[in-house]
Design a protein around this motif. Sequence first.
Motif, PDB file in Angstrom:
ATOM      1  N   SER A 517       6.181 -29.105   1.982  1.00  0.00           N
ATOM      2  CA  SER A 517       5.203 -28.962   0.901  1.00  0.00           C
ATOM      3  C   SER A 517       3.764 -28.972   1.387  1.00  0.00           C
ATOM      4  N   GLY A 518       3.522 -29.523   2.583  1.00  0.00           N
ATOM      5  CA  GLY A 518       2.166 -29.661   3.077  1.00  0.00           C
ATOM      6  C   GLY A 518       1.525 -30.985   2.713  1.00  0.00           C
ATOM      7  N   LEU A 523       0.586 -28.133   7.141  1.00  0.00           N
ATOM      8  CA  LEU A 523       1.340 -26.972   7.608  1.00  0.00           C
ATOM      9  C   LEU A 523       0.931 -26.555   9.006  1.00  0.00           C
ATOM     10  N   GLY A 524      -0.347 -26.704   9.339  1.00  0.00           N
ATOM     11  CA  GLY A 524      -0.819 -26.317  10.661  1.00  0.00           C
ATOM     12  C   GLY A 524      -0.310 -27.211  11.775  1.00  0.00           C
ATOM     13  N   VAL A 530       9.440 -23.740  12.864  1.00  0.00           N
ATOM     14  CA  VAL A 530       9.858 -24.055  11.496  1.00  0.00           C
ATOM     15  C   VAL A 530       8.736 -23.849  10.491  1.00  0.00           C
ATOM     16  N   ARG A 531       7.567 -23.468  10.964  1.00  0.00           N
ATOM     17  CA  ARG A 531       6.424 -23.348  10.064  1.00  0.00           C
ATOM     18  C   ARG A 531       6.656 -22.278   9.001  1.00  0.00           C
ATOM     19  N   GLY A 532       7.386 -21.247   9.377  1.00  0.00           N
ATOM     20  CA  GLY A 532       7.635 -20.161   8.436  1.00  0.00           C
ATOM     21  C   GLY A 532       8.461 -20.579   7.232  1.00  0.00           C
ATOM     22  N   LEU A 533       9.244 -21.677   7.376  1.00  0.00           N
ATOM     23  CA  LEU A 533      10.062 -22.139   6.257  1.00  0.00           C
ATOM     24  C   LEU A 533       9.211 -22.652   5.096  1.00  0.00           C
ATOM     25  N   ALA A 534       7.953 -22.983   5.394  1.00  0.00           N
ATOM     26  CA  ALA A 534       7.071 -23.465   4.331  1.00  0.00           C
ATOM     27  C   ALA A 534       6.831 -22.390   3.278  1.00  0.00           C
TER      28      ALA A 534
END
Length: 614
Positions: A517-518, A523-524, A530-534
Amino acid sequence: MATDPEDSRRDWVARPGGNPVNLQFQQLSYKAPRREGNQVKEVLRSVSGQCLAGRLTAILGPSGAGKTTLLNILSGFRTTGVAGAVLVNGQRRHLEKFRRQCCYIAQEFAMLPALTVWETMEVAAGLKLGRQLRSISKRSVIEEILELLGLSNTCDTKVSSLSGGEKKRLSLAVELITNPPVMFFDEPTSGLDSCSSAQVISHLKMLAVGGHTVTCVVHQPSSRLFGMFDDVLVLSEGRCLYCGPVELMLEAFGAAGFQCPQYYNRADFAIEVAYRERGGNLDCLVTNNTEYHSHALKRLTNKDEISGSENSQDISDETAAMLRRDAVDSRTSPYAASTALQFWIVLRRSLICTFRDTHLAQIRLLAHVLIALVLGAVYYDIGNDAAKVASNMSLLFFFLMFLYFSSAMPTVQTFPMEREVFLREHLNNWYSILSYYLAKIMAEFPLQVVCPTLFLLCSYFLSAQPNQVVRFALMWLVCVLMTVMAHTMGLVIGAIFNSQLGVFLVAAVNIPMLLFSGFFMRLGEMPWLVRGLAHLSYYRYAFEAAMLTTYGYGRAGLDCSQPYCQYRSPDKLLQDMGMENASLAVDVAALAAWTLFLQAGFLLVLCLAVRSSQ
């Protein structure tokens, strides 16, 4: 000559809608796939017999003999994996046409508990009769049926408050509205005492005497109940041992070497033979029954005895026009009501159930107000304080979490019961899947708007969020979208799984959504793998939209209650959160896309549920 309307209404209940229907079935077999591997289980094996108009037929047998499966096949509810022939009045059955001539009342006849007896009958009359009758005539039909079944004094009683016997009679009353010539019942006396059971079977006997074809599965009937039946079909291990008149059953069993003790319950004796407690060879009974019905079928075919004309009764042209569903051409819609009428009736019913349900509506509304007041007291006047930005972010995230779970959890717990109602009514040609889907979505929408509105009115201003109409409206939009999406998620999971598993899955599905969710980790700072799953997390878009609504788009500097506040500038906060280039329009569009995706999934699940039930 004109027909007296009162006589027509009397004919409605006394005689079946259309000519009597005789069923003959030959060499019926059914193989069900096992869960493990590619093996199949042979449930029915070359079952032959008949169900005749004007006679009450019982299906007997031990557990696992295939009684309910046979009933499902005869009624047309089970079509896949079936071999053999079913004849209607000497002709091969036309499934769609036959489905309009029969009704099937399962052992657990699901009904909506929030409706009263009269409302249940009104909905059934509206959907099953359509515009065939005027409202006054429909009311007269309902009154006559309720009086016939002894339910006149329970008109204003909710279904949830009815006794077991009254519920059984109400299930019969619902199907009597169209007065179908063929009726199937799966254990109509289960869970009832002896007096209630006798009352239910007496009503079925009365329908059979009137010319209906009435067939029901019964489990260990008493001698009194068994004596009310005209014919009996005995199953054992998927094979038919006997199908014929009750008074000739012992003679057939005796010819095969099975002697019933004097003064012994004939039904118990038949079940004991089927269960192999009496020893002997059952193959003789199976062979005799198969040969008898094979010869009977040949005689019927040779004589060209079609449509059971010997038992047909003269009915008025007006009554026939109102009642004969089989007169509807197979090329027309199988539903009596138009699509618009289906939608309106189901929508009205859903609205009544929604706002009458204490758990789903009343307590839910109260909970939103109380939780909002508690939040307002705990986070009072922190929204404009730069020293309490972290706490305010937690509050915004709590907004989203509470609205999600308060909408998804009640739905996933209550919809599995309504799923059974939907399957029964749709398979009995009450309404289309699309009409139910649209009505269900629209009926719950007012509650999905009222709940977040009350919640925000209390918590938003008590916590001193930006006192600007535009920002409040944007926050309201985000909260409503989150609520609608959560509700649809509950519908999808509730339509697939039972309530216990559904509650677990709602929580389990949210874990990865919350993780990306951040809020817990920026997110950064996430690994690039796995960042793309956000981008799949609806919480990410909702939280980002809430932050932009609260702190973005040129908001003035915040007050500071401490000597130093790092985030006096809202832009600095958004920059550190990695949201400086975020777009509110994209976030709202993503939430709307999630909602549309889940609603399409709900429609697909309904279609698959109907298909799997067949």
